[in-house]
Scaffold this active site. Structure first.
Site, PDB file in Angstrom:
ATOM      1  N   THR A 237     -32.435  35.628 -37.819  1.00  0.00           N
ATOM      2  CA  THR A 237     -32.281  35.395 -36.265  1.00  0.00           C
ATOM      3  C   THR A 237     -31.540  36.262 -35.660  1.00  0.00           C
ATOM      4  OG1 THR A 237     -30.596  34.035 -36.814  1.00  0.00           O
ATOM      5  CG2 THR A 237     -32.691  33.013 -36.560  1.00  0.00           C
ATOM      6  N   ALA A 238     -31.125  37.669 -36.497  1.00  0.00           N
ATOM      7  CA  ALA A 238     -30.308  38.637 -36.070  1.00  0.00           C
ATOM      8  C   ALA A 238     -31.237  39.731 -35.325  1.00  0.00           C
ATOM      9  CB  ALA A 238     -29.431  39.121 -37.154  1.00  0.00           C
ATOM     10  N   ARG A 239     -31.790  40.437 -36.137  1.00  0.00           N
ATOM     11  CA  ARG A 239     -32.562  41.577 -35.594  1.00  0.00           C
ATOM     12  C   ARG A 239     -33.618  41.966 -36.623  1.00  0.00           C
ATOM     13  NH1 ARG A 239     -30.558  40.474 -31.347  1.00  0.00           N
ATOM     14  NH2 ARG A 239     -29.467  41.819 -29.844  1.00  0.00           N
ATOM     15  N   ASP A 263     -37.210  34.800 -36.459  1.00  0.00           N
ATOM     16  CA  ASP A 263     -37.085  34.842 -35.006  1.00  0.00           C
ATOM     17  C   ASP A 263     -37.126  36.262 -34.477  1.00  0.00           C
ATOM     18  OD1 ASP A 263     -36.822  33.525 -32.434  1.00  0.00           O
ATOM     19  OD2 ASP A 263     -34.771  34.255 -32.334  1.00  0.00           O
ATOM     20  N   GLU A 268     -40.925  44.491 -31.066  1.00  0.00           N
ATOM     21  CA  GLU A 268     -40.779  43.077 -29.912  1.00  0.00           C
ATOM     22  C   GLU A 268     -40.830  43.890 -28.429  1.00  0.00           C
ATOM     23  OE1 GLU A 268     -37.318  41.152 -30.250  1.00  0.00           O
ATOM     24  OE2 GLU A 268     -37.244  40.657 -32.659  1.00  0.00           O
ATOM     25  N   HIS A 286     -38.130  35.714 -30.531  1.00  0.00           N
ATOM     26  CA  HIS A 286     -36.694  35.926 -30.375  1.00  0.00           C
ATOM     27  C   HIS A 286     -36.123  34.936 -29.350  1.00  0.00           C
ATOM     28  CE1 HIS A 286     -33.852  39.485 -30.046  1.00  0.00           C
ATOM     29  NE2 HIS A 286     -33.155  38.405 -30.113  1.00  0.00           N
ATOM     30  N   GLY A 288     -33.719  32.620 -30.330  1.00  0.00           N
ATOM     31  CA  GLY A 288     -32.325  32.194 -30.780  1.00  0.00           C
ATOM     32  C   GLY A 288     -31.671  31.445 -29.829  1.00  0.00           C
ATOM     33  N   SER A 289     -31.257  32.386 -28.730  1.00  0.00           N
ATOM     34  CA  SER A 289     -30.285  31.764 -27.749  1.00  0.00           C
ATOM     35  C   SER A 289     -30.690  31.201 -26.681  1.00  0.00           C
ATOM     36  CB  SER A 289     -29.249  32.951 -27.431  1.00  0.00           C
ATOM     37  OG  SER A 289     -30.218  33.855 -26.774  1.00  0.00           O
TER      38      SER A 289
END
Ligand code: 8YV
Length: 319
Positions: A237-239, A263, A268, A286, A288-289
């Site tokens: 879920t980072a990069r 994610d 992207e 993408h 996650g947040s």
């Protein structure tokens, strides 16, 4: 006194836009498209500050062309790999990010991807949703148990530690690798591995939470994936560029890896169409947040940084 002019590149939360409009002269386009290099350069002559997302790229080439009017880039993200920090610094532009406030939301998504990948959520959902569910057996969609398993966390910053807290609720054994060993209190019983290779060797589940940088690009390559135990599950879920996607695909195809939850992708928006052939790769775009509470908190943090800067103070999250 005239309010500073700021450009908000994307559609931030309603509360963020409302507060921004109260305190600033805001330029914002409801079309919500990522800004091009040309847009960024043109707009830099019209604004004092920008709130961009990770979708706007401040490369050295872009930064070289920025107008001296632009004084601050207050990112609406914790990751700043879309910004050439040395180039911005050399130009005297202040850069801030939004650490802390998105840790829980991102860790929730990591947990969801881990559980979904372990328990065949893509295949299960497809079978029921399509009306193809005409069979049941104790041997049907047998997954990998999360409870009691060893979770390896790469990067024990805010998100890594939030995931560790949640995973403890699933009785997972927490192991980690980080640039520095955490304090006894922050470790909260997690086992520190001085080398990444040591961590990989014992990780039934592995979750990535380190920043993307030239040093971490392609971190999970074929060699490192091979070090994971047979049937392990990887979550990112980072990069996207932390993982060599060809190597990941090969590890899924040979069944060395049991499953993956992603994610983030090398490309992207878009993702990797080759992954779609594999129902043991659970994918999200993408997000996650992306909870309302966290979007508000991220927007407010970006505005807090701008407020401090325009008051003449050092912004709390200055990089
Ligand atoms: C966001 C992120 O999707 O904060 C980051 O680094 O990748 C995400 O939280 C995004 O940047 C929102 O602007």
């Amino acid at each position: 006194m005239a309010k500073p002019v700021i450009w908000i590149t994307r559609t931030l939360s309603g509360a963020t836009l409302e507060r921004a409009r109260r305190d600033y002269d805001v330029i914002w386009d409801a079309a919500d498209r990522p800004a091009s290099a040309e847009d960024i350069v043109t707009m830099s002559a019209q604004v004092d500050g920008i709130i961009p997302c990770h979708s706007e790229h401040f490369t050295a080439e872009v930064v070289a062309q920025l107008d001296p009017r632009l004084k601050i880039v207050a990112n609406h993200s914790v990751g700043v790999d879309h910004c050439d920090l040395p180039a911005l610094k050399a130009k005297g532009i202040v850069v801030t990010n939004t650490p802390g406030v998105l840790s829980d939301a991102t860790a929730e998504l990591a947990m969801m991807l881990m559980l979904g990948a372990a328990r065949h959520v893509v295949a299960g959902d497809r079978i029921v949703r399509s009306g193809e569910w005409d069979f049941w057996s104790p041997a049907f969609l047998v997954g990998k148990q999360v409870t009691g398993a060893r979770l390896g966390i790469v990067g024990m910053g805010g998100v890594g530690r939030a995931l560790a807290r949640k995973a403890r609720g699933f009785d997972m054994e927490i192991h980690y690798h980080n640039r520095h060993r955490l304090s006894f209190e922050d470790e909260a019983g997690a086992v520190y591995h001085e080398t990444l290779d040591d961590l990989l060797a014992i990780s039934d589940f592995l979750s990535l939470h380190c920043p993307a940088s030239p040093e971490t690009m392609g971190l999970m390559n074929a060699d490192r994936l091979a070090r994971l135990p047979e049937g392990s599950v990887i979550v990112n879920t980072a990069r996207g560029n932390l993982i060599d996607e060809r190597a990941l695909l090969a590890a899924i195809e040979t069944q060395h890896l049991g499953a993956a939850g992603l994610d983030c992708f090398g490309t992207e928006p878009g993702g990797n169409p080759a992954f779609a052939m594999h129902e043991n790769i659970v994918m999200m775009p993408h997000v996650g947040s992306a909870t309302l509470r966290t979007r508000d908190a991220m927007g407010f943090k970006a505005l807090d940084n701008l407020d401090a800067f325009f008051r003449g103070d050092v912004p709390p999250d200055r990089l």
